[in-house]
Design a protein around this motif. Structure first.
Motif, PDB file in Angstrom:
ATOM      1  N   ALA A 219      28.713   6.102  19.069  1.00  0.00           N
ATOM      2  CA  ALA A 219      29.824   5.828  19.399  1.00  0.00           C
ATOM      3  C   ALA A 219      30.706   6.839  20.059  1.00  0.00           C
ATOM      4  O   ALA A 219      31.447   6.908  20.892  1.00  0.00           O
ATOM      5  CB  ALA A 219      30.576   5.485  17.867  1.00  0.00           C
ATOM      6  N   SER A 254      31.503  -4.420  23.340  1.00  0.00           N
ATOM      7  CA  SER A 254      32.303  -3.190  23.648  1.00  0.00           C
ATOM      8  C   SER A 254      33.609  -3.231  22.964  1.00  0.00           C
ATOM      9  O   SER A 254      34.129  -2.228  22.493  1.00  0.00           O
ATOM     10  CB  SER A 254      32.702  -2.874  25.080  1.00  0.00           C
ATOM     11  OG  SER A 254      33.201  -4.161  25.824  1.00  0.00           O
ATOM     12  N   PHE A 257      33.660  -1.065  19.797  1.00  0.00           N
ATOM     13  CA  PHE A 257      33.605   0.411  19.808  1.00  0.00           C
ATOM     14  C   PHE A 257      34.946   0.809  20.537  1.00  0.00           C
ATOM     15  O   PHE A 257      35.141   1.879  20.939  1.00  0.00           O
ATOM     16  CB  PHE A 257      32.307   0.595  20.699  1.00  0.00           C
ATOM     17  CG  PHE A 257      31.190   0.460  20.365  1.00  0.00           C
ATOM     18  CD1 PHE A 257      30.508   1.705  19.415  1.00  0.00           C
ATOM     19  CD2 PHE A 257      30.443  -0.551  20.187  1.00  0.00           C
ATOM     20  CE1 PHE A 257      29.161   1.503  18.923  1.00  0.00           C
ATOM     21  CE2 PHE A 257      29.295  -0.836  19.524  1.00  0.00           C
ATOM     22  CZ  PHE A 257      28.594   0.320  18.952  1.00  0.00           C
TER      23      PHE A 257
END
Length: 851
Positions: A219, A254, A257
């Motif tokens: 991350a 995505s 994150f």
């Protein structure tokens, strides 16, 4: 759906061999590899999470966890998608209507933007084309010379996309954009890259590296990348080709994150497992309008395909596929981690997001099984594991490309917990096989009867001593026959010879040279040398057949690869044992810069002749009144034996396959020159040995040629040089009047426990060809020794070196300079026209084209 499946009767057999045809006309290299691993299966039907293939005249059902590498998120032939496709066909919806306004593409693009934001969508035919389109658009938007990609990433194999693909760029490197690879685990590398961000056209990243081992990116790295790209105005291209459409538990990986891509690449599941489609999305504020004219495709944007994509989105929302993936993925990883806790030495890691799971096997480099250890070291263990799961448990899974120890698990979102539990049981079965080090069970796919053979507590079959001296040599060897494989790996002993032979026939081209023993040998003069033995996974018979059919090119490539490995490890000399020297043309066909080469034939001849002379004296045979038979006389070693012993005996008979063979005739002429007073005759059969007191056998045949019926009543001394042996075991069992000696065996001076796994010699002994390699290391030589034809000068040099270092003929006292010189002086008692010794360096050799 049942009607669709019933279209092909379960008893139907293909009219041709589909794997053979596919290999011949489509993918020869791939099919050879699949066949070697037992994965050359032709699937005939598909539905849901299942595939079917023909086996034994019936369809075998397989639970498919490869899932089209993430394509079949909806399963094979989802009923709603099949119905939608039929509606398109029945309505005759246009497929090819280029240069028009295409409603299907518009509807699918709008549906994507409704859930993702304001993008301009370019449809393509595959994921790699989506990446290519992204690279092209980035160059228009921000023309810079560098593209950032990430180590371990996979973005396709077309010429531009492959530049970004960490493990596949290889020979294509530099044929597209200049790529700077970021290390996602090294913040120092990030900062170094930041200094050159002004030269970057785009940054391309997978949130989860699929082919890179199903590894979610850190991350912290993703945040740094997003922030750096935003601050510098670099478009962030997120590759969601495998992870999109809910596979990881959210529509895009995505999302989990907090990334906001500037460009987005979709593919695989976008077509619902029914249609080939990809998409490249660019945020409207970044879109270069000219791109819509500059980029086009004959097949992209067709209405039927786009409407299948629309139906896929509808089904995804209706059945909450992201939620299903999240729940089922958590269940699967929890169960697999329970197995990992029970088998920590077989499973290294379980990781992933949603229904994208990576099961990483632990390397088995310390396994007591040579097959399992070699498979692990050569990146094949995951493939053998996949074949085992397929044939034993009817489970289909495959390793990832750049992390071959990681099995990628990607079933459909509709997979049941019962099927996931079945997969977990199969994995546990594989772990049991690996823990037991039972390679037999791994490669025979459970066909052999009996329980698992637990060899986990057995000692490692080969010794690995770290080098304690800069003097290093290597020796190349191979299997004598299929049963020899069971000697190398005893877990294979229960397999029938025919099955071992079939296994070797399939896998020989696959195996790279394998490190077997690594040992030290000491000289009586005080020096020491480190020996590395490399084994080739093929038999003498296979090498012989390859030579007969002029198909030895792949074997020569493996020999050169072994020499390269030896040089990389610091070896100064490399010896070629058994049939490796024969197929290599006595090393003349091998390119070997940086290494001195030898066949070991000089010491083999010298020690063999000395052993024969000593055994003849012990048996009361008068050498000068004896008749000697030489088997394989057309070959290099046997013909040299004949030339050198001819002056010492009354009569000699040269035995070869064909009396008119140019090689046999040349050997006859050489003997006549060496010993004009010695009678010399030619024969084509070993029955010519029936009145010979002494026999030397050094043929190039993989099977025995000398049997009891060929030998006179004793005393008889037979010097068997060949590996595999030329002399049948019946001679030893039935003829106590015959003394059979291994002429090419040497006793080492200071290492009574020396032994190389798989070579059946008494402890403290070495093959003469291996001993010559050791002597080259002890002498510190920089040039090749026995390359090409053996010469008397070469024999003298090898025997003199043996005397200096205390090497002895087997079963005799130490060889001294006096005994060696006296023996060789006898060989030169009469004038002989021997060829001069030449300086042979492997570095200058070139190999002719295969075939």
């Amino acid at each position: 759906m049942d009607l669709l499946l019933s279209a092909v009767p379960s008893s139907a057999a293909p009219a041709t061999d589909p794997a053979g045809a596919y290999g011949r006309y489509c993918k020869p290299g791939l099919v050879a590899r699949l066949g070697a691993l037992g994965l050359d299966v032709t699937y005939e039907r598909a539905e849901g999470d299942y595939l079917w293939y023909q086996s034994g005249g019936r369809l075998q059902r397989v639970l498919d966890f490869v899932g089209g590498y993430g394509t079949t998120l909806f399963g094979h032939y989802h009923p709603d998608l099949v119905a939608g496709a039929r509606r398109q066909l029945d309505a005759r919806v246009p497929v090819f209507a280029q240069a028009s306004c295409r409603s299907g593409a518009a509807e699918l693009a709008e549906a994507l933007c409704d859930r993702l934001g304001d993008f301009v969508v370019t449809f393509v035919n595959s994921g790699t084309e989506a990446v290519e389109a992204a690279l092209k658009h980035a160059h228009l938007e921000r023309p810079r010379p560098v593209v950032w990609a990430v180590k371990g990433g996979f973005h396709g194999k077309t010429l531009g996309a492959v530049q970004l693909t960490w493990s596949q760029r290889g020979m294509f490197s530099g044929m597209g954009p200049r790529v700077r690879y970021l290390d996602p685990d090294d913040p120092a590398d990030w900062e170094a890259a930041r200094a050159e961000v002004a030269d970057v056209s785009a940054a391309v990243v997978e949130v989860v590296a699929g082919e890179g081992g199903v590894r979610p990116r850190p991350a912290a790295f993703l945040r740094w990348l997003a922030d750096t790209c935003r601050d510098a105005g670099v478009p962030l291209v997120v590759d969601e080709i495998q992870t999109g459409m809910g596979r990881t538990g959210t529509f895009l990986a995505s999302e989990a994150f907090g990334l906001e891509p500037d460009y987005l690449c979709l593919g695989k599941a976008l077509g619902g497992g029914m249609a080939k489609i990809g998409a490249m999305l660019v945020r409207r504020e970044r879109y270069v309008e000219a791109f819509s004219v500059l980029h086009s495709s004959t097949f992209a944007e067709d209405d039927p395909t786009c409407r299948i994509g629309l139906e896929a989105l509808r089904v995804l929302d209706r059945d909450d596929l992201p939620g299903r993936c999240a729940a089922r993925g958590e269940f699967l990883r929890r169960e697999l981690r329970d197995v990992q806790a029970r088998y920590p030495n077989q499973i290294a890691d379980v990781r992933g997001l949603g229904l994208m799971t990576g099961l990483e096997l632990r390397a088995q480099s310390d396994s007591p099984s040579q097959i399992i250890r070699a498979a692990s070291e050569q990146g094949l263990l995951g493939y053998f594991g996949a074949a085992y799961l397929l044939h034993v448990h009817s489970l289909r899974v495959m390793p990832t490309l750049s992390q071959p120890l990681t099995l990628r698990v990607q079933p459909s979102a509709y997979v049941s917990e019962a099927d996931l539990a079945r997969f977990v049981r199969g994995v546990e079965g594989l772990c049991k096989v690996l823990r037991a080090a039972d390679a037999g069970r791994l490669v025979d796919f459970g066909r052999a009867p009996g329980a698992l053979v637990d060899r986990s507590s057995h000692p490692h079959p080969f010794r690995r001593e770290p080098a304690r001296t800069p003097r290093k040599v290597a020796f190349l060897t191979h299997l004598l026959g299929e049963r020899h494989l069971a000697t190398i790996d005893p877990s294979l002993a229960r397999l029938p010879s025919a099955e071992l032979a079939a296994f070797l026939e399939r896998t020989a081209p696959l195996w790279e040279p394998t490190t077997l023993d690594q040992l030290h040998v000491r000289s009586a003069a005080g020096a020491a040398v480190h020996l590395t033995v490399f084994g080739l996974g093929m038999t003498a018979g296979q090498i012989s057949r390859a030579m007969r059919t002029r198909d030895q090119g792949w074997i020569l490539e493996k020999l050169e690869a072994a020499v390269e490995r030896a040089v990389a490890q610091g070896c100064q000399a490399v010896g070629f044992g058994g049939y490796t020297s024969i197929v290599a043309g006595n090393c003349k066909k091998i390119r070997a810069p940086g290494a001195a080469l030898t066949t070991g034939n000089s010491l083999t001849v010298g020690m063999g002749l000395l052993a024969l002379e000593q055994e003849a004296r012990a048996a009361g045979i008068d050498l000068r009144q004896a008749k000697v038979g030489v088997v394989g006389a057309g070959g290099n070693i046997a013909s040299t034996y004949a030339q050198m012993i001819a002056p010492l005996v009354r009569e000699i008979v040269l035995v070869g396959r064909d009396r008119e063979s140019p090689r046999l005739l040349a050997a006859h002429a050489a003997v006549r020159r060496a010993a004009p007073d010695t009678r010399c005759t030619l024969a084509e059969d070993c029955s010519a040995l029936t009145d010979c007191a002494l026999v030397v056998s050094a043929s190039n045949t993989p099977e025995p040629v000398v049997y009891p019926r060929h030998l006179r009543r004793g005393p008889v001394v037979v010097c068997d040089i060949s590996i595999p042996s030329d002399v049948s075991e019946e001679v030893v069992r039935e003829r106590p009047d015959v003394r059979v000696i291994r002429g090419g065996v040497v006793r080492l001076p200071l290492d009574p426990e020396f032994a190389v796994g798989g070579i059946a010699l008494p402890a403290g002994h070495s093959l003469a060809c291996m001993a010559e390699t050791l002597l080259m290391g002890l002498e510190g030589v920089q040039e090749s020794w026995s390359v090409g034809a053996v010469t008397v000068e070469g024999v003298r040099r090898a025997m003199a070196a043996a005397a200096r270092h205390g090497f002895a003929v087997a079963d005799t006292g130490p060889l001294t300079s006096g005994t060696a010189d006296q023996f060789l002086a006898e060989l030169r008692a009469k004038p002989v026209d021997y060829p001069a010794t030449g300086r042979a360096t492997g570095a200058t050799r070139t190999r002719p084209a295969a075939g």
